[in-house]
Design a protein around this motif. Structure first.
Motif, PDB file in Angstrom:
ATOM      1  N   ASN A 358      -9.477 -11.672 -13.051  1.00 39.91           N
ATOM      2  CA  ASN A 358      -8.248 -10.894 -13.217  1.00 39.91           C
ATOM      3  C   ASN A 358      -7.768 -10.266 -11.913  1.00 39.91           C
ATOM      4  OD1 ASN A 358      -7.347 -11.062 -15.992  1.00 39.91           O
ATOM      5  ND2 ASN A 358      -9.265 -10.057 -16.560  1.00 39.91           N
ATOM      6  N   MET A 359      -8.690  -9.831 -11.060  1.00 39.57           N
ATOM      7  CA  MET A 359      -8.268  -9.271  -9.779  1.00 39.57           C
ATOM      8  C   MET A 359      -7.561 -10.320  -8.922  1.00 39.57           C
ATOM      9  SD  MET A 359      -8.708  -6.025  -9.454  1.00 39.57           S
ATOM     10  CE  MET A 359      -8.468  -5.904  -7.675  1.00 39.57           C
ATOM     11  N   GLY A 373      -1.192 -10.940   4.803  1.00 39.03           N
ATOM     12  CA  GLY A 373      -2.436 -11.669   4.933  1.00 39.03           C
ATOM     13  C   GLY A 373      -3.636 -10.935   4.385  1.00 39.03           C
ATOM     14  N   ALA A 374      -3.645  -9.608   4.470  1.00 34.73           N
ATOM     15  CA  ALA A 374      -4.800  -8.834   4.011  1.00 34.73           C
ATOM     16  C   ALA A 374      -5.046  -9.007   2.523  1.00 34.73           C
ATOM     17  CB  ALA A 374      -4.603  -7.357   4.347  1.00 34.73           C
ATOM     18  N   TYR A 379      -8.660 -12.099  -1.522  1.00 35.68           N
ATOM     19  CA  TYR A 379      -8.680 -13.244  -2.438  1.00 35.68           C
ATOM     20  C   TYR A 379      -9.722 -14.263  -1.976  1.00 35.68           C
ATOM     21  CZ  TYR A 379      -6.783 -16.810  -5.605  1.00 35.68           C
ATOM     22  OH  TYR A 379      -6.630 -17.739  -6.602  1.00 35.68           O
ATOM     23  N   GLU A 380      -9.686 -14.603  -0.697  1.00 31.40           N
ATOM     24  CA  GLU A 380     -10.626 -15.578  -0.168  1.00 31.40           C
ATOM     25  C   GLU A 380     -12.069 -15.101  -0.336  1.00 31.40           C
ATOM     26  OE1 GLU A 380     -10.728 -18.027   3.887  1.00 31.40           O
ATOM     27  OE2 GLU A 380     -11.088 -15.885   4.210  1.00 31.40           O
ATOM     28  N   PHE A 448       3.502 -21.419   3.895  1.00 29.62           N
ATOM     29  CA  PHE A 448       2.310 -20.607   4.097  1.00 29.62           C
ATOM     30  C   PHE A 448       1.054 -21.395   3.739  1.00 29.62           C
ATOM     31  CE2 PHE A 448       5.562 -17.376   3.454  1.00 29.62           C
ATOM     32  CZ  PHE A 448       5.195 -16.354   4.325  1.00 29.62           C
ATOM     33  N   VAL A 449       0.022 -21.221   4.538  1.00 31.61           N
ATOM     34  CA  VAL A 449      -1.321 -21.682   4.192  1.00 31.61           C
ATOM     35  C   VAL A 449      -2.178 -20.434   4.043  1.00 31.61           C
ATOM     36  CG1 VAL A 449      -3.310 -23.070   4.842  1.00 31.61           C
ATOM     37  CG2 VAL A 449      -1.007 -23.826   5.478  1.00 31.61           C
ATOM     38  N   ASN A 450      -2.567 -20.156   2.800  1.00 31.16           N
ATOM     39  CA  ASN A 450      -3.322 -18.936   2.519  1.00 31.16           C
ATOM     40  C   ASN A 450      -4.811 -19.155   2.395  1.00 31.16           C
ATOM     41  OD1 ASN A 450      -1.655 -16.667   2.579  1.00 31.16           O
ATOM     42  ND2 ASN A 450      -0.786 -17.115   0.568  1.00 31.16           N
TER      43      ASN A 450
END
Length: 793
Positions: A358-359, A373-374, A379-380, A448-450
């Motif tokens: 969920n986060m 980006g933060a 997420y990563e 974008f590449v996230n």
């Protein structure tokens, strides 16, 4: 049918919304980047290249094939008066929470159809929708469901009867149960979400019809309640039901659904967050996260509700910065603790997978409003280290918790599919969609590449075919190639993680370039042509990360990858002391043994002996140590002395013991003739125990001997407030209150017994009884021992 707002998978809102969220320190936007909103490339347009992520999708796809829809539909048909077509599954699917798995399964089918193009996934989802429509029509009320209700006499019946009681104002709950059913609205939300995803996936109109019928049923239920009664109902876990109603409004434009989305608002939890107050401690974590996803969705579909947007961002900031472990997960025993107290909660019950599932959904929403980006740094971290650790690629099984306590095995669901925990449901979703957040497009044309996950994708806006080639996080280079692209100038934004400390380098077609750095991205703005390639190199250096609030408790991290000391296979019990790191220059003692696999050896810093460090997430059937206490050489000597003194105290107590009761263990409970009601065994920080809930009790026999005796019970020091009585042969000897008495540790309480209670007896009955709306314990062991000569009671 007119759609007033985009669906949840696009996660877009009007450009004006980006001004609604206050900047959060380093996340503050700069005026150069023109992107105001963004959306991911469709999951169906992305195909994973070989990697651990691709393997996870395939293992999960095999798992989804193994599940039988008719078994998941058993109760839906049975309680609608239709003959079930197959036997019901066990585990949670045979409990009063039955039915929650089907909603997750529907979503996982849609995602797998999109991610892998498997036509069987679509066929099964359509079949389930048709079955649900038949069951709903048979009932004739709009309701359709599988949940059960346990009546006071013990009989189990169709759970719909609790909703009829609620409509009459009969509302009884201890927090998770509602009138004898386990988290029923949570289960209902899973069905809402699954049906909405089928409708979104390929336009299955019947799915929307079923969910609107279900929505109307609960609209009538809530309409019968006073505002106070609504809050009573919402004290129970209700998942993201507010999000589902907001989504129904987005699909249909019907304002009654938006009204319902706003009505489903838990004052007790959400009001403080609206005011920017962190009062999350002692709240069940996964109950709260979906509420904020719902607030965020209401903001999206209305283009307003600024306070809801701010509350969602404030919650995200607090959870990720003050309530999360190094792997990105949160909560201990499913609950938030006080901010910055992670070091006190490193247990075998950390990091429920549903919380992180969920986060990550909430993170995607917030990023789509204002790309930073933060947000994807978190997420990563959570995706790589927690989600990827929660599936065993050998079996396709899932964890419930991902324990961070040293030496504890993960514990995956079984191959026989008899668990069906909540995290099995969120697990089958998470591992169906590893390609969903790699590539995004901004409203200004920025690509974008996230996430640096190897994949091929189709970008329709530029008639482009792109390839991301990488072995990250094991190797530092990731290369994005435009195999085909409609010529033109546009920016490509490559995320630079905050831990890179500005050391990232970028090349275009092999030549070094100086990108523009904004909001955590390296941006290359040029006229791109077919065959062009842009590459980013990130430093994968080791670093030590302290836990929030405790600089002495640390973890070892390499780039985004959390490392762990390898303690051996799960079939070898770990019963040694927790390893510690001792020295002044810890990183200097790490030497790579296989850099391509992120394997390291240590030299001279680990006590009691050097160890190998490896990627934590890959420790599927291995025992690990993730967190370490750090000491100087002098401090370590003192620590050893304190440990020796504690061992001497325990030996003295053991020598005077008459009887010991190991609660929560089968044979000791049988040996002591334990009887109980509304009581459950627990395991926490490696210790077995048992609690009793309101209306229940624990009772067992203990041996006694002549002379003054002391009853000793062991508790965990960070319990939420609770009161209970302790009786000997039905005579109350103490009332115990637990209220965060000794944070972060177990402690013993001695209860000196009047000699009259034990005189002439060989044994007594010990009874723990919770006060009304309280619980007793958990109690982690009970001991009867002789008082020291001359001790004063």
């Amino acid at each position: 049918m007119t759609t007033l707002a985009p669906n949840r998978r696009m996660l877009m809102i009007g450009a004006a919304s980006c001004a609604l969220l206050p900047a959060a320190g380093a996340l503050a936007a700069t005026p150069e980047m023109k992107t105001k909103r963004a959306k991911p490339l469709p999951l169906a347009a992305t195909r994973l290249r070989p990697s651990d992520y691709a393997t996870a999708v395939e293992r999960n796809r095999a798992y989804l094939h193994r599940l039988q829809p008719d078994r998941l539909l058993h109760n839906f048909r049975r309680y609608a008066g239709l003959e079930p077509k197959a036997e019901i599954y066990g585990g949670w699917e045979s409990d009063t929470i039955a039915g929650h798995t089907l909603g997750h399964y529907l979503t996982a089918l849609v995602l797998t159809w999109q991610q892998a193009g498997d036509p069987e996934m679509k066929r099964r989802a359509d079949y389930i929708v048709d079955e649900l429509a038949e069951a709903q029509a048979k009932r004739g009320t709009g309701y359709v469901g599988a949940l059960q209700r346990k009546r006071k006499d013990g009989t189990v019946v169709d759970g719909e009867e609790i909703f009829r009681e609620v409509m009459k104002g009969e509302i009884k709950s201890g927090g998770f149960d509602l009138n004898g059913s386990w988290s029923p609205l949570y289960t209902v939300h899973k069905l809402f979400a699954g049906l909405l995803d089928v409708h979104d996936g390929w336009g299955n109109a019947r799915a929307l019809t079923v969910v609107e019928g279900l929505g109307g049923y609960f609209e009538r239920m809530f309409a019968a309640l006073t505002p106070e009664q609504v809050q009573d109902v919402l004290n129970c876990e209700y998942g993201g039901l507010n999000e589902s109603y907001a989504e129904m409004y987005a699909r249909t434009g019907n304002p009654r659904w938006l009204k319902m989305a706003r009505l489903i608002y838990d004052n007790r939890v959400l009001d403080p967050l609206m005011k920017g107050e962190d009062r999350l401690a002692n709240f069940h974590a996964n109950t709260q996260v979906p509420k904020l996803i719902g607030l965020a969705r209401i903001h999206e579909v209305t283009g307003g509700d600024q306070l809801r947007a701010q509350a969602a961002r404030f919650f995200w900031d607090r959870v990720t910065q003050h309530h999360s472990y190094v792997i990105g997960g949160n909560a201990d025993r499913e609950y938030f603790s006080e901010p910055d107290t992670i070091a006190q909660h490193i247990t075998e019950q950390t990091c429920e997978h549903c919380n992180t599932y969920n986060m990550l959904k909430l993170t995607r929403q917030l990023w789509s409003w204002q790309p930073e980006g933060a947000l994807f740094d978190f997420y990563e971290r959570a995706h790589l280290n927690h989600v990827m650790s929660a599936q065993d690629p050998a079996t396709g099984g899932f964890t419930y918790m991902t324990p961070l306590m040293t030496g504890v095995e993960r514990g995956f669901s079984t191959v026989d599919d008899d668990a069906f925990w909540c995290c099995v449901g969120s697990g089958m979703e998470s591992h169906a969609k590893h390609g969903e957040s790699i590539f995004w497009e901004g409203d200004d044309g920025t690509f974008f590449v996230n996430l640096y996950i190897p994949a091929d994708a189709r970008w329709d806006a530029r008639k482009a075919a792109v390839m991301l080639d990488t072995r990250y996080p094991f190797e530092p280079v990731s290369t994005l190639t435009f195999n085909r692209v409609k010529g033109g100038r546009f920016p490509v934004a490559l995320r630079i993680p905050g831990w890179a400390n500005g050391k990232a380098t970028v090349t275009v077609n092999g030549e070094a370039t100086t990108p523009r750095i904004e909001r955590g991205y390296a941006i290359v703005d040029r006229r791109w042509q077919s065959g062009d390639a842009v590459a980013i190199t990130l430093p994968l250096d080791l670093r030590i990360e302290a836990t929030p609030g405790d600089t002495q408790t640390v973890a070892v991290v390499r780039g985004p990858l959390v490392l762990a000391a390898d303690l051996g296979p799960v079939d070898q019990k770990w019963d040694q002391a927790d390893p510690a790191l001792v020295g002044s220059d810890l990183l200097a003692a790490f030497t790579p043994t296989d850099a391509a696999a992120a394997h390291y050896a240590t030299r001279g810093i680990v006590r009691p002996a050097d160890m190998s460090f490896v990627p934590f997430y890959r420790q599927y059937q291995r025992r690990s140590a993730v967190y370490f206490k750090t000491f100087s050489d002098a401090a370590w000597t003192a620590e050893e002395a304190a440990f020796t003194a504690e061992q001497a105290r325990l030996r003295d107590i053991t020598a005077r013991s008459v009887d010991v009761m190991h609660l929560g263990e089968m044979q000791p409970e049988r040996d002591h003739n334990l009887v109980s009601e509304i009581s459950y065994p627990v395991t926490y920080r490696g210790r077995q125990g048992r609690d009793a809930r309101s209306g229940g009790f624990i009772e067992f026999s203990m041996a006694v001997r002549p002379g003054p005796l002391v009853l000793q019970a062991t508790y965990w020091g960070s319990e939420r407030s609770r009161d209970f009585d302790i009786l000997i042969d039905n005579v109350k000897v103490a009332t115990q209150r637990l209220d965060n008495d000794r944070p972060g540790k177990f402690f013993d309480v001695d209860y000196p017994l009047p000699e009259a209670l034990t005189k002439g007896k060989k044994s007594v009955r010990v009874r723990f009884v919770p006060h009304d709306r309280n619980s007793a314990g958990p109690v982690f062991g009970v001991r009867m021992y002789t008082a020291k000569p001359g001790a004063v009671a």
